[in-house]
Design an enzyme around this catalytic site. Structure first.
Site, PDB file in Angstrom:
ATOM      1  N   THR A  38       0.729  -1.526   0.273  1.00  0.00           N
ATOM      2  CA  THR A  38      -0.252  -0.052  -0.192  1.00  0.00           C
ATOM      3  C   THR A  38       1.111   1.033   0.348  1.00  0.00           C
ATOM      4  O   THR A  38       0.059   2.279   0.410  1.00  0.00           O
ATOM      5  CB  THR A  38      -1.097   0.253   1.321  1.00  0.00           C
ATOM      6  OG1 THR A  38      -0.417  -0.434   2.675  1.00  0.00           O
ATOM      7  CG2 THR A  38      -1.795  -0.802   1.167  1.00  0.00           C
ATOM      8  N   ASP A  39       2.551   1.159  -0.265  1.00  0.00           N
ATOM      9  CA  ASP A  39       3.264   2.146   0.178  1.00  0.00           C
ATOM     10  C   ASP A  39       3.247   2.971  -1.225  1.00  0.00           C
ATOM     11  O   ASP A  39       3.788   2.343  -1.722  1.00  0.00           O
ATOM     12  CB  ASP A  39       4.242   1.841   0.526  1.00  0.00           C
ATOM     13  CG  ASP A  39       5.483   2.632   0.647  1.00  0.00           C
ATOM     14  OD1 ASP A  39       6.104   3.408   1.900  1.00  0.00           O
ATOM     15  OD2 ASP A  39       5.735   3.612  -0.338  1.00  0.00           O
TER      16      ASP A  39
END
Length: 215
Positions: free
Chosen positions: A161-162
């Protein structure tokens, strides 16, 4: 204090380069793995993460510094110190009520052992670390993954999700759209068991001219 990586960086880089031609080109241009791991106990590391959430770096650093100074002459408060500090004084340091609640929950869960000391955390699997840390209010998977990478030096973490990792992946693979987390996880199967190394190089891709990234 910096700590040595618990895996062989040269072997990890060779594996990732051999499994992915585009990453190999990026690695060739970026150079050796520069991942740095720092010794910090989980209570301190997660306290800092909670304070920094959703704030610009300079503002967060100022608030964090004021909070720590409340407990002078200690270098850093203990969980018991934090639970004993009146809310109005924490608010005076610039902390929101939500962050105070999260910090107090972290303190309580450190005392009861939900968040174990570093020596015990090192014995847990990545998934077990994530599960234990995400039991704390205000701590999500991304925060736990950053601790796995930068405090424990785990070799096979892919923070899907970064934004930076996703953006770097899109740049290297010449994609107009960012990959979804599930797409990134699927693509990352070939980098196992060194997905942390791939992640680090995707972060570096954002600092590298497109002609040198394979993008």
């Amino acid at each position: 204090m910096r700590a040595a990586l618990p895996f062989d960086p040269a072997e990890a880089v060779r594996h990732v380069s051999g499994s992915d031609k585009r990453l190999a080109r990026l690695i060739e241009n970026v150079g050796p793995l520069g991942l740095r791991v720092y010794r910090q106990n989980p209570f301190e590391a997660l306290s800092e993460s909670i304070v920094y959430q959703q704030l610009a770096g300079r503002a967060a650093a100022a608030i964090f510094g004021r909070m720590v100074r409340l407990f002078h002459p200690r270098r850093f408060p203990t969980p018991e110190d934090l639970l004993g500090m009146p809310e109005e004084r924490l608010r005076g340091a610039g902390l929101s009520r939500g962050k105070i609640a999260a910090l107090r929950d972290l303190a309580a869960k450190t005392i009861d052992g939900t968040v174990p000391p570093m020596r015990e955390l090192r014995r847990l699997s990545d998934d077990e670390v994530v599960e234990r840390l995400c039991a704390v209010r205000g701590v999500g998977r991304w925060t736990a993954e950053m601790l796995l990478i930068f405090r424990l030096g785990r070799p096979d973490v892919l923070p899907a999700t970064d934004y930076g990792v996703r953006k770097g992946f899109a740049k290297v693979y010449r994609r107009k759209e960012l990959p979804t987390p599930s797409e990134l996880l699927a693509a990352g199967e070939k980098w196992r068991p060194y997905r942390t190394v791939a992640s680090w190089y995707f972060w570096r891709a954002l600092e590298t001219p497109a002609r040198k990234t394979g993008g």
